[in-house]
Write a protein that holds these residues in place. Structure first.
Motif, PDB file in Angstrom:
ATOM      1  N   ARG A  72       0.665  -1.660   0.136  1.00  0.00           N
ATOM      2  CA  ARG A  72      -0.054  -0.064  -0.134  1.00  0.00           C
ATOM      3  C   ARG A  72       1.309   1.109   0.076  1.00  0.00           C
ATOM      4  N   GLU A  74       3.933   1.338  -0.955  1.00  0.00           N
ATOM      5  CA  GLU A  74       4.866   1.528  -2.392  1.00  0.00           C
ATOM      6  C   GLU A  74       4.145   2.129  -3.284  1.00  0.00           C
ATOM      7  N   ASN A  75       2.646   1.571  -3.480  1.00  0.00           N
ATOM      8  CA  ASN A  75       1.188   1.917  -4.569  1.00  0.00           C
ATOM      9  C   ASN A  75       1.361   4.087  -4.608  1.00  0.00           C
ATOM     10  N   GLU A  76       1.321   4.017  -3.408  1.00  0.00           N
ATOM     11  CA  GLU A  76       1.035   5.756  -2.729  1.00  0.00           C
ATOM     12  C   GLU A  76       2.280   6.366  -2.739  1.00  0.00           C
ATOM     13  N   LEU A  78       4.242   5.843  -4.820  1.00  0.00           N
ATOM     14  CA  LEU A  78       4.950   5.377  -7.067  1.00  0.00           C
ATOM     15  C   LEU A  78       3.721   7.052  -7.509  1.00  0.00           C
ATOM     16  N   LYS A  79       2.482   6.972  -6.955  1.00  0.00           N
ATOM     17  CA  LYS A  79       1.662   7.934  -7.239  1.00  0.00           C
ATOM     18  C   LYS A  79       2.096   9.345  -7.126  1.00  0.00           C
ATOM     19  N   THR A  80       2.638   9.314  -5.688  1.00  0.00           N
ATOM     20  CA  THR A  80       2.712  10.918  -5.313  1.00  0.00           C
ATOM     21  C   THR A  80       3.995  11.286  -5.950  1.00  0.00           C
ATOM     22  N   CYS A  81       5.086  10.653  -6.204  1.00  0.00           N
ATOM     23  CA  CYS A  81       7.204  10.958  -6.097  1.00  0.00           C
ATOM     24  C   CYS A  81       7.082  11.400  -7.705  1.00  0.00           C
ATOM     25  N   GLY A  82       6.220  11.644  -8.478  1.00  0.00           N
ATOM     26  CA  GLY A  82       6.477  12.030  -9.693  1.00  0.00           C
ATOM     27  C   GLY A  82       6.808  11.640 -10.663  1.00  0.00           C
ATOM     28  N   CYS A  83       7.352  10.440 -10.629  1.00  0.00           N
ATOM     29  CA  CYS A  83       8.227   9.486 -11.840  1.00  0.00           C
ATOM     30  C   CYS A  83       8.132   8.302 -11.428  1.00  0.00           C
ATOM     31  N   TYR A  84       8.754   7.038 -11.820  1.00  0.00           N
ATOM     32  CA  TYR A  84       8.293   5.698 -11.942  1.00  0.00           C
ATOM     33  C   TYR A  84       9.632   5.080 -11.553  1.00  0.00           C
ATOM     34  N   THR A 111      10.868   1.213  -3.517  1.00  0.00           N
ATOM     35  CA  THR A 111      10.077   1.294  -4.350  1.00  0.00           C
ATOM     36  C   THR A 111      10.805   2.407  -5.567  1.00  0.00           C
TER      37      THR A 111
END
Length: 388
Positions: A72, A74-76, A78-84, A111
């Motif tokens: 959960r 990690e998913n959060e 990836l959504k907020t950091c602005g990169c992949y 992550t």
């Protein structure tokens, strides 16, 4: 001895857990420990197992919950950091910096698939200073030094020329930024002096005709007089300038503007230059310059006279420009109570004007440099500078 829990209560705990009621809430509602609830859940799974597989243990339940929480987060992230995960390393490091106050560095690095050692090397090392910042740090104090040496007289163009003389190429736009950052500004006119006369002028020939560019020293000299207030009086300043190099050859200061003041100043320059032949002396049509005494004096020395046309100061622009510069850059910034202060400041400014002040019309050289170039035979290089 602990309180026994009815089977109905156990079943209710299992049912509520299956409805996603948190374990902590179940503990508070039914007054049972976490381990007891896990035990009820294990027993329930064992009873429900129909194929004889391995039973779910407390450790597995705890591990699964931790894994779900990690996923959960990690998913959060990836959504907020602005990169992949496959983004450039610089972007991932920037994302970690932005979220380091909200999540652990360990979780962020895991992550985004970044080694923690890589991140700590990035965060702890000193950031590299851009080249333009290094140049600013080097040039800015030199600009301040040049400005101070000019007694706050240099503007952007002369500062730029002096920087080039010292080996620095700086644009005017960048130089203006330096001056703004250093809070420096060249001196501006504060005091102006005016004179007027209603006398009628005679026709006197203008032999110079604004030919201010001369090819050698001692061909044409120009002269003028200005006034500076000292306490309640006005002192006259007379100068003689060689048009070739714009050098102030001589100056005198007196309480009154008389023919004697003009003669004294001229004679001082004339002796300094070893009494040159074929000299043309230009001035305005002030009464001292047109007086019989002064004209007779020049004729006796073999010096020809030239006069500006009445009401046209441009005919004597070089002398006018010198006085304008001296007032803008020095005299207008002082109120003189005693004459000795005026004498001191004029002497200092004339020395600065001849040996240090860069002249745009001379290719940003000083009068002394121009005369030295002439004496050294650098005439072609000098001519190209003057024409430019």
């Amino acid at each position: 001895m602990g309180m026994r829990i009815l089977q109905e209560t156990r079943d209710e705990i299992v049912r509520l857990y299956s409805k996603n009621v948190p374990i902590k809430e179940l503990m508070e509602r039914f007054g049972v420990s976490r381990s007891s609830i896990y035990n009820y859940l294990q027993l329930d799974r064992m009873h429900r197992s129909t194929n004889g597989n391995m039973a779910v243990t407390f450790r597995k339940i705890t591990s699964m919950e931790s894994e779900l929480e990690r996923l959960r987060l990690e998913n959060e992230i990836l959504k907020t950091c602005g990169c992949y995960i496959d983004a450039p390393l610089s972007e991932k490091l920037s994302g970690i910096d932005r979220l380091s106050n909200k999540y652990s560095i360990h979780l962020l690095c895991r992550t985004l698939n970044v080694l923690r050692s890589t991140y700590y090397h990035h965060s702890l090392r000193s950031p590299e200073q851009p080249l333009w910042e290094k140049e600013d740090a080097e040039i800015r104090p030199i600009v301040q030094q040049i400005f101070d040496e000019s007694k706050e007289r240099y503007g952007t163009r002369k500062l730029k020329a002096e920087l080039e003389n010292r080996g620095y190429e700086v644009s005017l736009k960048r130089l203006r930024r330096y001056m703004k950052e250093l809070n420096i500004k060249s001196k501006q006119t504060q005091l102006k002096y005016f004179s007027s006369s209603n006398r009628k002028y005679m026709y006197r020939r203008n032999k110079l005709k604004q030919q201010f560019l001369q090819t050698a020293p001692n061909l044409v000299w120009v002269s003028d007089v200005t006034y500076v207030r000292v306490a309640k009086d006005f002192y006259a300043i007379c100068v003689v300038i060689d048009l070739f190099s714009r050098k102030v050859l001589a100056y005198e200061i007196a309480p009154n503007n008389t023919a004697e003041l003009i003669i004294t100043t001229f004679l001082k320059a004339f002796e300094l230059r070893d009494r040159p032949d074929g000299l043309l002396f230009h001035s305005d049509q002030g009464t001292q310059y047109t007086s019989y005494k002064f004209r007779t004096f020049l004729r006796g020395l073999g010096v020809k006279q030239s006069f500006s046309y009445p009401g046209i100061p441009y005919d004597n622009a070089v002398a006018e420009s010198f006085f304008s510069s001296m007032k803008v850059e020095e005299l207008s910034h002082h109120f003189y109570d005693v004459s000795k202060d005026l004498f001191r400041d004029v002497a200092e400014y004339v020395e600065f004007f001849n040996s240090k002040r860069l002249h745009q019309k001379l290719g940003y050289k000083t009068p002394d440099q121009i005369e030295a170039m002439y004496q050294n035979g650098e005439l072609e290089q000098l001519s190209s500078k003057l024409e430019a």
